[in-house]
Design an enzyme around this catalytic site. Structure first.
Site, PDB file in Angstrom:
ATOM      1  N   CYS A 139      -6.470 -26.737  10.391  1.00 26.72           N
ATOM      2  CA  CYS A 139      -5.350 -25.289  10.985  1.00 26.72           C
ATOM      3  C   CYS A 139      -5.047 -26.309  11.631  1.00 26.72           C
ATOM      4  O   CYS A 139      -4.618 -26.522  12.011  1.00 26.72           O
ATOM      5  CB  CYS A 139      -5.613 -23.726  10.776  1.00 26.72           C
ATOM      6  SG  CYS A 139      -6.259 -23.896  12.573  1.00 26.72           S
TER       7      CYS A 139
ATOM      8  N   GLN B 204     -11.727   6.411  -5.599  1.00 24.51           N
ATOM      9  CA  GLN B 204     -12.054   7.368  -4.008  1.00 24.51           C
ATOM     10  C   GLN B 204     -14.064   7.972  -4.100  1.00 24.51           C
ATOM     11  O   GLN B 204     -14.385   7.285  -5.513  1.00 24.51           O
ATOM     12  CB  GLN B 204     -11.289   8.461  -3.601  1.00 24.51           C
ATOM     13  CG  GLN B 204     -10.171   7.183  -3.170  1.00 24.51           C
ATOM     14  CD  GLN B 204      -9.962   7.198  -1.484  1.00 24.51           C
ATOM     15  OE1 GLN B 204     -11.279   6.983  -1.608  1.00 24.51           O
ATOM     16  NE2 GLN B 204      -8.677   6.421  -1.527  1.00 24.51           N
TER      17      GLN B 204
ATOM     18  N   HIS C 258      -4.673 -19.659  13.413  1.00 26.71           N
ATOM     19  CA  HIS C 258      -6.431 -20.382  13.135  1.00 26.71           C
ATOM     20  C   HIS C 258      -7.337 -19.074  12.529  1.00 26.71           C
ATOM     21  O   HIS C 258      -7.968 -19.953  11.160  1.00 26.71           O
ATOM     22  CB  HIS C 258      -6.676 -20.389  14.517  1.00 26.71           C
ATOM     23  CG  HIS C 258      -8.178 -20.642  13.492  1.00 26.71           C
ATOM     24  ND1 HIS C 258      -9.134 -21.681  13.653  1.00 26.71           N
ATOM     25  CD2 HIS C 258      -9.832 -19.997  14.186  1.00 26.71           C
ATOM     26  CE1 HIS C 258     -10.250 -22.105  13.447  1.00 26.71           C
ATOM     27  NE2 HIS C 258     -10.769 -20.425  13.701  1.00 26.71           N
TER      28      HIS C 258
ATOM     29  N   ASP D 182      -7.746  -7.048   1.940  1.00 22.48           N
ATOM     30  CA  ASP D 182      -6.245  -7.701   3.145  1.00 22.48           C
ATOM     31  C   ASP D 182      -7.201  -6.207   4.290  1.00 22.48           C
ATOM     32  O   ASP D 182      -8.168  -5.360   4.835  1.00 22.48           O
ATOM     33  CB  ASP D 182      -5.408  -6.212   2.830  1.00 22.48           C
ATOM     34  CG  ASP D 182      -5.355  -4.884   3.345  1.00 22.48           C
ATOM     35  OD1 ASP D 182      -6.709  -3.946   2.088  1.00 22.48           O
ATOM     36  OD2 ASP D 182      -5.611  -4.095   4.405  1.00 22.48           O
TER      37      ASP D 182
ATOM     38  N   ASP E 205       0.475  -1.182   0.152  1.00 24.66           N
ATOM     39  CA  ASP E 205      -0.107  -0.598  -0.188  1.00 24.66           C
ATOM     40  C   ASP E 205       1.042   1.234   0.008  1.00 24.66           C
ATOM     41  O   ASP E 205       2.007   1.078   0.041  1.00 24.66           O
ATOM     42  CB  ASP E 205      -0.900   0.329   1.336  1.00 24.66           C
ATOM     43  CG  ASP E 205      -1.808   0.383   0.962  1.00 24.66           C
ATOM     44  OD1 ASP E 205      -2.223   1.232   0.244  1.00 24.66           O
ATOM     45  OD2 ASP E 205      -2.687   1.401   1.949  1.00 24.66           O
TER      46      ASP E 205
ATOM     47  N   CYS F 271      -5.636 -26.074  15.595  1.00 27.67           N
ATOM     48  CA  CYS F 271      -6.619 -27.222  15.937  1.00 27.67           C
ATOM     49  C   CYS F 271      -6.471 -28.293  15.533  1.00 27.67           C
ATOM     50  O   CYS F 271      -7.124 -29.142  16.167  1.00 27.67           O
ATOM     51  CB  CYS F 271      -8.151 -26.718  14.637  1.00 27.67           C
ATOM     52  SG  CYS F 271      -8.930 -24.391  15.543  1.00 27.67           S
TER      53      CYS F 271
ATOM     54  N   CYS G  89     -12.369 -27.691  11.761  1.00 24.86           N
ATOM     55  CA  CYS G  89     -10.884 -26.816  11.201  1.00 24.86           C
ATOM     56  C   CYS G  89      -9.616 -27.885  11.110  1.00 24.86           C
ATOM     57  O   CYS G  89      -9.371 -28.451  12.071  1.00 24.86           O
ATOM     58  CB  CYS G  89     -10.366 -25.246  11.737  1.00 24.86           C
ATOM     59  SG  CYS G  89      -9.698 -24.346  11.252  1.00 24.86           S
TER      60      CYS G  89
END
Lengths: 374, 374
Positions: free
Chosen positions: A303, A185, A332, A263, A60, A306, A301
């Site tokens: 991940c 914008q 996670h 994001d 950015d 988990c 999940c």
């Protein structure tokens, strides 16, 4: 995109992000210019190599950050003069200087320098900022062309840095030209958004488009309406990036309105605060009820948190201020959003996106109070 | 052993520890009794399963911790009454209660409850504590026997807890009986150490031996002398564990004096403070000279931090207060010690340990000022 403002996704390692399946990381020109310095990163061979991430990176421009420095900045047609939030030192960002910074950083996608205003700004103020952003886009395009004519990306000058011994990340400087994304914008004023999109498209043929100035204090219905305007005005075969958004429900609402790229610091910031995303809404791991809970954060999940740890254990890490807790919840939550977007893509391909989104939102909202995306 | 006081090696994940090749983790009965509670950990199936580590675990009894609570504790022949450092609540540790706690935690090796005194204590005080530790050992043995006769380890009652879905760590409760290690005390008085070792050996045939009450303020030559006494008195075919030690140079000196097992918070604590172990001494990554340094922390190291990140990047993480920096230095330092001990074992097998240690110490000390191991 996972947010790696300062060349690191907070508490995670690039290896974690690979395993999660994260496709892209976001860095920030404002923050990296101040610390450690874009020229230092250039001398390390660019952001990919500096941070050990060989996937795509977007930077950015810092527009959002410098305009957030209320009282510490002065805007003119030339650019923005501001004081660093770290040490008060004086800096000037112009479209030209920001292109130089983003070129030094060497990301694959670089955002134009734009003029960001609060979400509820009245039309005259929004028009002023939106039209200035378009003029700054033209200057960004010219500046980037001049930099390109001046030679290869600066990072390629540094290919002969000795490779890190035994590195598992062979990280050459990107050989393709960096893609410049303009930013639409216009505040919450449909006509301004329409005009901005058209003016941008008259400037050039861009690889993708940012949609900026949303999720900055306006009401959700206003944000959705602006996305619908952008959807109608922007080419369908180019990615649209809704900047700074968001929470899981915002991603699903955005996808329904044609957005491809998001994001937000939410997954890592909320994770560090003890909040886990689940398909049944958010869960605060610090609550006493989880003390004896042997279940994973989110049942179903897969991940790394988990698969291996119980809610009871992760709660213990948080109540004992143990760093591993921050990492497990961040991991996670990023995994949750990556999987959510994978599911959305599958639903789009299957032609079932509307039903999928309706069902997902109903289940999620049944257990979650709405919150601000700020 | 990597130190995981509160059921986590600070800032690291069990997967990191496996990749590093760590062979054993240390937990602490005092800390885990207070938070989250040994009965809770028992109900989760024991410490291995709670923290997701399927390798060996040793728990310290908390002797060192409760005797560190100067002013918050009262010692009697029965045990120690103390107030929690967390909330001031009152607790009593006896040899019997500590055996129950360590059995609830379910580690593979459990340390006796002992009476620890400052390193420079005079002989009468050291004798009192050392002889009490021997009497407490006899009570630990009897208590553990009674617990064993009372049934299988408590964790086996919980085998029918549902497995974490898709877990990569199948973690049954340990099926072997826990090994109780006695602790040789005696301060810096060779005769007391000798008497303690003999008294301990008269109580039973133990799988291994702790050497306690060292690295608590005494001079290094005193510590080395006490190790030589222990080396002469303890059976050579059983592991000797030098408790709470230490820095890389202490490990090498200990190995030369017959020590097999060590633990210390130094690698993770120093790592979080920005210090990295290298074969050429310690390195403080926050120093300005590393800002532009593209080399890894330790040239020739193959840890996950050195394979992928430069000193310049890790310095940036520290100057920006980024969590990843804490993890990378902790990971490197634990890896450094694990590799050091692997090299020492190879030198022992090759019959070259004396020459190897002399060369290693000379190179290390050439660049490192000596520090306290406290």
């Amino acid at each position: 995109m996972a947010v790696g403002t300062l060349a690191t996704v907070k508490s995670l390692d690039p290896v974690d992000l690979r395993e999660i399946g994260a496709q892209m990381i976001l860095g920030n020109a404002y923050h990296l210019h101040l610390r450690p310095g874009d020229e230092l990163i250039r001398d390390f061979g660019g952001l990919h190599r500096f941070m050990g991430w060989d996937g795509p990176i977007l930077t950015d421009s810092g527009g959002f950050q410098v305009f957030s420095l209320e009282g510490l900045r002065t805007v003119s047609e030339n650019g923005v003069e501001f004081r660093s939030h770290i040490d008060g030192s004086k800096h000037v960002f112009t479209p030209e200087s920001v292109m130089q910074i983003e070129r030094n950083l060497g990301a694959d996608v670089i955002m134009q320098f734009d003029h960001v205003i609060p979400g509820q700004s009245e039309e005259a103020k929004a028009r002023d900022a939106s039209e200035r952003s378009v003029r700054w886009l033209a200057r960004c395009v010219a500046a980037l062309d001049a930099l390109r004519r001046g030679g290869p990306p600066p990072t390629t000058n540094l290919r002969d840095l000795p490779p890190l011994p035994g590195t598992t990340f062979p990280l050459p400087a990107p050989s393709h030209p960096q893609a410049l994304f303009p930013i639409v914008q216009g505040g919450i004023h449909p006509q301004l958004r329409r005009e901005a999109a058209r003016a941008i498209r008259s400037i050039g043929d861009f690889h993708g488009f940012g949609i900026g100035g949303l999720s900055v204090g306006e009401a959700k219905p206003d944000m959705y309406r602006m996305l619908e305007v952008a959807d109608a005005e922007l080419p369908r075969d180019r990615p649209r990036y809704l900047m700074g958004v968001g929470f899981p429900e915002d991603l699903v609402e955005g996808v329904l309105r044609g957005v491809d790229l998001f994001d937000c610091v939410a997954p890592t910031r909320m994770g560090r605060n003890g909040a886990a995303f689940t398909n049944d809404g958010r869960l605060n791991i610090k609550r006493a009820e989880f003390r004896t809970d042997p279940r994973p954060l989110d049942e179903g999940c897969d991940c790394a948190a988990c698969r291996r740890f119980s809610r009871g254990y992760i709660r213990h890490l948080f109540t004992s201020d143990e760093i591993l807790g921050l990492r497990l919840l961040s991991l996670h939550n990023v995994h949750f959003l990556v999987r959510l977007m994978r599911d959305a893509r599958a639903a789009i391909r299957a032609g079932t996106i509307d039903a999928w989104a309706r069902d997902w939102l109903a289940r999620y909202h049944a257990n979650t109070r709405p919150v601000s995306t700020a």
